[in-house]
Design a protein around this motif. Structure first.
Motif, PDB file in Angstrom:
ATOM      1  N   SER A 186      79.084   1.371  86.643  1.00 28.99           N
ATOM      2  CA  SER A 186      79.541   2.386  87.597  1.00 28.99           C
ATOM      3  C   SER A 186      80.751   3.153  87.085  1.00 28.99           C
ATOM      4  N   SER A 187      81.705   2.427  86.475  1.00 26.74           N
ATOM      5  CA  SER A 187      82.966   3.050  86.084  1.00 26.74           C
ATOM      6  C   SER A 187      82.925   3.643  84.682  1.00 26.74           C
ATOM      7  N   GLU A 188      82.306   2.927  83.760  1.00 24.97           N
ATOM      8  CA  GLU A 188      82.317   3.364  82.359  1.00 24.97           C
ATOM      9  C   GLU A 188      81.295   4.460  82.085  1.00 24.97           C
ATOM     10  N   SER A 189      80.132   4.384  82.762  1.00 20.23           N
ATOM     11  CA  SER A 189      79.019   5.306  82.494  1.00 20.23           C
ATOM     12  C   SER A 189      78.714   5.363  80.999  1.00 20.23           C
ATOM     13  N   PRO A 190      78.412   4.208  80.391  1.00 21.87           N
ATOM     14  CA  PRO A 190      78.223   4.193  78.934  1.00 21.87           C
ATOM     15  C   PRO A 190      76.887   4.813  78.534  1.00 21.87           C
ATOM     16  N   LYS A 191      76.838   5.259  77.310  1.00 23.09           N
ATOM     17  CA  LYS A 191      75.586   5.725  76.744  1.00 23.09           C
ATOM     18  C   LYS A 191      74.867   4.513  76.175  1.00 23.09           C
ATOM     19  N   LEU A 192      73.841   4.058  76.862  1.00 23.34           N
ATOM     20  CA  LEU A 192      73.185   2.797  76.539  1.00 23.34           C
ATOM     21  C   LEU A 192      72.325   2.953  75.299  1.00 23.34           C
ATOM     22  N   THR A 193      72.410   1.945  74.447  1.00 17.41           N
ATOM     23  CA  THR A 193      71.549   1.875  73.271  1.00 17.41           C
ATOM     24  C   THR A 193      70.219   1.229  73.646  1.00 17.41           C
ATOM     25  N   GLU A 194      69.274   1.288  72.738  1.00 14.36           N
ATOM     26  CA  GLU A 194      67.968   0.695  73.015  1.00 14.36           C
ATOM     27  C   GLU A 194      68.060  -0.815  73.239  1.00 14.36           C
ATOM     28  N   PRO A 195      68.843  -1.581  72.442  1.00 17.82           N
ATOM     29  CA  PRO A 195      68.982  -3.009  72.763  1.00 17.82           C
ATOM     30  C   PRO A 195      69.547  -3.248  74.151  1.00 17.82           C
ATOM     31  N   ALA A 196      70.474  -2.404  74.592  1.00 21.38           N
ATOM     32  CA  ALA A 196      71.038  -2.558  75.934  1.00 21.38           C
ATOM     33  C   ALA A 196      69.983  -2.253  77.001  1.00 21.38           C
ATOM     34  N   MET A 197      69.166  -1.205  76.799  1.00 22.48           N
ATOM     35  CA  MET A 197      68.094  -0.901  77.740  1.00 22.48           C
ATOM     36  C   MET A 197      67.106  -2.057  77.834  1.00 22.48           C
ATOM     37  N   PHE A 198      66.752  -2.584  76.673  1.00 24.19           N
ATOM     38  CA  PHE A 198      65.814  -3.707  76.650  1.00 24.19           C
ATOM     39  C   PHE A 198      66.385  -4.906  77.389  1.00 24.19           C
ATOM     40  N   ARG A 248      71.605   1.391  89.154  1.00 24.00           N
ATOM     41  CA  ARG A 248      72.630   2.042  88.339  1.00 24.00           C
ATOM     42  C   ARG A 248      72.066   2.461  86.986  1.00 24.00           C
ATOM     43  N   PHE A 249      71.207   1.637  86.439  1.00 27.43           N
ATOM     44  CA  PHE A 249      70.597   1.956  85.143  1.00 27.43           C
ATOM     45  C   PHE A 249      69.730   3.208  85.249  1.00 27.43           C
ATOM     46  N   LEU A 250      68.959   3.310  86.312  1.00 24.28           N
ATOM     47  CA  LEU A 250      68.053   4.446  86.455  1.00 24.28           C
ATOM     48  C   LEU A 250      68.790   5.742  86.773  1.00 24.28           C
ATOM     49  N   THR A 251      69.996   5.642  87.324  1.00 17.51           N
ATOM     50  CA  THR A 251      70.752   6.844  87.680  1.00 17.51           C
ATOM     51  C   THR A 251      71.770   7.240  86.620  1.00 17.51           C
ATOM     52  N   GLN A 252      71.759   6.581  85.472  1.00 19.12           N
ATOM     53  CA  GLN A 252      72.662   6.963  84.401  1.00 19.12           C
ATOM     54  C   GLN A 252      72.327   8.383  83.927  1.00 19.12           C
ATOM     55  N   THR A 253      73.328   9.236  83.878  1.00 21.12           N
ATOM     56  CA  THR A 253      73.085  10.620  83.443  1.00 21.12           C
ATOM     57  C   THR A 253      72.695  10.693  81.965  1.00 21.12           C
ATOM     58  N   SER A 254      73.153   9.709  81.186  1.00 22.56           N
ATOM     59  CA  SER A 254      72.847   9.714  79.757  1.00 22.56           C
ATOM     60  C   SER A 254      71.520   9.045  79.434  1.00 22.56           C
ATOM     61  N   LEU A 255      70.809   8.552  80.454  1.00 22.97           N
ATOM     62  CA  LEU A 255      69.549   7.859  80.214  1.00 22.97           C
ATOM     63  C   LEU A 255      68.474   8.864  79.808  1.00 22.97           C
ATOM     64  N   ASP A 256      67.881   8.648  78.641  1.00 25.50           N
ATOM     65  CA  ASP A 256      66.823   9.515  78.131  1.00 25.50           C
ATOM     66  C   ASP A 256      65.476   8.926  78.535  1.00 25.50           C
ATOM     67  N   PRO A 257      64.715   9.596  79.418  1.00 25.14           N
ATOM     68  CA  PRO A 257      63.432   9.034  79.845  1.00 25.14           C
ATOM     69  C   PRO A 257      62.453   8.816  78.703  1.00 25.14           C
ATOM     70  N   LYS A 258      62.538   9.625  77.656  1.00 24.59           N
ATOM     71  CA  LYS A 258      61.619   9.463  76.536  1.00 24.59           C
ATOM     72  C   LYS A 258      61.834   8.141  75.811  1.00 24.59           C
ATOM     73  N   ILE A 259      63.069   7.647  75.829  1.00 20.43           N
ATOM     74  CA  ILE A 259      63.369   6.350  75.214  1.00 20.43           C
ATOM     75  C   ILE A 259      63.183   5.220  76.224  1.00 20.43           C
ATOM     76  N   TYR A 263      60.530   0.777  77.926  1.00 18.90           N
ATOM     77  CA  TYR A 263      60.882  -0.462  78.615  1.00 18.90           C
ATOM     78  C   TYR A 263      60.490  -0.399  80.090  1.00 18.90           C
ATOM     79  N   ILE A 264      60.620   0.770  80.736  1.00 20.25           N
ATOM     80  CA  ILE A 264      60.069   0.973  82.084  1.00 20.25           C
ATOM     81  C   ILE A 264      58.644   1.476  81.881  1.00 20.25           C
ATOM     82  N   ASP A 265      57.754   0.588  81.511  1.00 20.57           N
ATOM     83  CA  ASP A 265      56.384   0.967  81.154  1.00 20.57           C
ATOM     84  C   ASP A 265      55.442   0.649  82.308  1.00 20.57           C
ATOM     85  N   HIS A 266      54.140   0.779  82.054  1.00 22.10           N
ATOM     86  CA  HIS A 266      53.143   0.552  83.099  1.00 22.10           C
ATOM     87  C   HIS A 266      53.170  -0.889  83.591  1.00 22.10           C
ATOM     88  N   SER A 267      53.354  -1.826  82.700  1.00 18.80           N
ATOM     89  CA  SER A 267      53.412  -3.226  83.119  1.00 18.80           C
ATOM     90  C   SER A 267      54.598  -3.474  84.030  1.00 18.80           C
TER      91      SER A 267
END
Length: 555
Positions: A186-198, A248-259, A263-267
């Protein structure tokens, strides 16, 4: 890039010896391509000359910092023969090169700091992850994502919440860690890497995706609008925090849906939709918000979400009639339908006619009827031509014995008739008012009142008056009967007002309908008299046969 060779060939041989520590140090130097490059070539009896004195000085300074300490280890080298003590003697004879076996072990912290500058954080081994109990404020910004992954891994462990006293300390640590993650996102609003998303998706999946136990109570016949006693999940104190992290993860402004779609896949979405069957209403509210954000964020997943929701509805309507989250799913689709582009796609129309309209059939329609009506009205507002098809579907599933469902259907019907066009109204007015006529004659006063209230709507009244030659003969007898002898005084007053209004608008039509009603009454009277005479003849014949049988037996 200049080529460096040690000034002393024996020193070079020391690096190339079979001792593991020396080989590791040699490999580290070889991998630092930005500084130097070793050339391994055959040695002759002549001394190898240094081609870069600056790099040679750097290596000497590095080796000089290692303290002199003798080794007592007897580890054998891979070539099988000499011990570590012989290696120490050989190295000590070559310009003061010392044994590094215990020296490097005693300087472990220094080596770790150097390794972080040599190896990127993304390829650091798992054993060097930061302690998850360390607060975010105590680490540098470059290490916060590593600490986040460590905390997520800690929170991936599950506990049994059926016994609150079991693992209470570990549960409290996990709850505090989840709260720290929420504050960080919430406070940091970090730009998440792929390992962090996973790691986030893995932690959320481990905690949320689960199978619900079967209900202990047998399904009982209840009122259509009556809700069961809600069942609350004992693990909600943790599940709520996990849902907050996912939100919070889904509302991150830096979240790239293409990446993130990897991880948020059909399964993941399929398991998420399965959770809507939970009995905990608090969890269904969180799922509603999560699914809405997923639908808005990932356009590529929208057809899949609509397909899965359709399958859930099909199974509910035609198989089980048991699902706890139909109202929440319809509430989500209410906003989704409002965003459909015009003209409507065939897929969307099929969803209306094959999924939404059959939802009027189940006995528990009262639980979600408000959301269902909103979705249907949204479709008709976008394309009014669908109103006739929807009303036909309502007539198909119209309740006969349930007064509560009849009231809901009449209310929805009024909303649809407010938007219908004249040409579409003419297609369905005959079967529609035959059904309304049955509601007018209902002995349930609320159903009869609701049916009379349709005439109070100006648009519906205009449609009726434009087609009164067809509609009035269908309902006149019920209006006349209610105006004279219905047991509810309210219904009597409503019927009398309607009769007076019709007489003022078209007196000739009223007279014609009265004459037709008298003819129908006389016809019914004749049919009733004929039926009475038929029964009398049957009774007389039965008595004669019985008498004849008695005489035969007596003789």
């Amino acid at each position: 890039m200049s080529i460096f060779v040690p000034e002393n060939p024996d020193l070079y041989l020391g690096f190339r010896s079979g001792h593991p520590i020396l080989r590791s140090l040699f490999g580290t130097l070889m991998n630092t391509h930005a500084v130097l490059e070793f050339a391994c070539r055959p040695l002759d009896s002549r001394l190898l000359l240094a081609s870069n004195s600056t790099v040679s000085t750097m290596i000497k300074q590095f080796l000089a910092k290692i303290p002199r300490k003798s080794s007592k280890s007897n580890t054998s080298d891979p070539d099988g023969g000499s011990s570590s003590s012989s290696i120490t003697n050989d190295v000590s004879n070559n310009n003061g090169f010392l044994n590094t076996y215990n020296a490097i072990s005693s300087r472990l912290n220094t080596v770790k700091k150097m390794s972080s500058s040599i190896f990127p954080a993304s390829i650091m081994p798992a054993g060097e992850m930061i302690d998850p109990r360390v607060p975010f404020k105590d680490v540098q910004n470059s290490d916060k994502l590593r600490l986040l992954i460590s905390k997520l891994n800690l929170c991936s462990k599950l506990y049994d919440f059926s016994d609150q006293n079991q693992d209470s300390i570990e549960k409290d640590i996990k709850r505090q860690t989840l709260s720290e993650i929420i504050d960080f996102l919430s406070s940091e609003s970090p730009k998440l890497t792929e390992p962090a998303m996973f790691s986030i998706c893995k932690m959320c999946g481990n905690n949320l995706f689960r199978d619900f136990p079967p209900k202990n109570s047998i399904f009982s016949q209840r009122g259509e609008t009556e809700d069961e006693e809600p069942c609350f999940d004992p693990a909600w104190s943790h599940l709520q925090l996990v849902y907050e992290i996912l939100a919070r993860f889904l509302t991150q402004t830096s979240l790239d849906p293409k990446i993130a779609k990897q991880y948020i896949d059909h399964s993941f979405i399929l398991r998420l939709l399965d959770l809507f069957d939970t009995e905990d209403p608090r969890e269904r509210d969180c799922l509603k918000a999560i699914l809405h954000r997923v639908y808005g964020k990932f356009m590529v997943h929208r057809p899949f979400i609509r397909m899965v929701v359709s399958n859930i509805i099909y199974r509910f309507v035609f198989e089980t009639e048991k699902h706890n989250g139909i109202a929440e799913l319809l509430e989500i689709f209410g906003s989704v339908i409002s965003g459909f582009a015009l003209p409507l796609k065939k897929e969307h129309k099929m969803f209306l006619l094959r999924a939404l309209v059959p939802l009027h059939k189940p006995k528990s329609v009262g639980v979600y009827h408000h959301q269902l009506t909103y979705c249907v009205v949204q479709f008709v507002e976008k394309e009014p031509k669908l109103s006739s098809d929807v009303i036909k579907g309502l007539l198909k599933f119209w309740p006969v014995t349930s007064s509560q469902k009849q009231l809901m259907f009449l209310s929805e019907l009024e909303e649809l008739l407010e938007m219908i066009h004249t040409d579409e109204f003419e297609k369905i007015m005959v079967p529609l008012f035959r059904r309304i006529n049955c509601c007018l004659r209902s002995s349930h006063f609320q159903v009869a009142e609701r049916a009379h209230f349709l005439w109070n709507n100006e648009h519906i009244l205009h449609l009726i008056m434009c087609n009164r030659q067809v509609i009035m003969p269908l309902v006149f007898s019920s209006l006349e009967q209610n105006s004279q002898k219905h047991w509810s005084r309210t219904v009597v007053n409503l019927a009398q007002n309607m009769m007076k209004m019709l007489d003022d608008v078209d007196h000739e039509l009223v007279v014609s309908c009265q004459g037709r009603m008298e003819e129908d009454k006389s016809t019914l009277t004749v049919a009733a008299e004929r039926r009475r005479l038929t029964w009398e003849r049957l009774e007389s014949v039965s008595i004669m046969e019985e008498t004849a049988t008695t005489c035969v037996v007596s003789c």
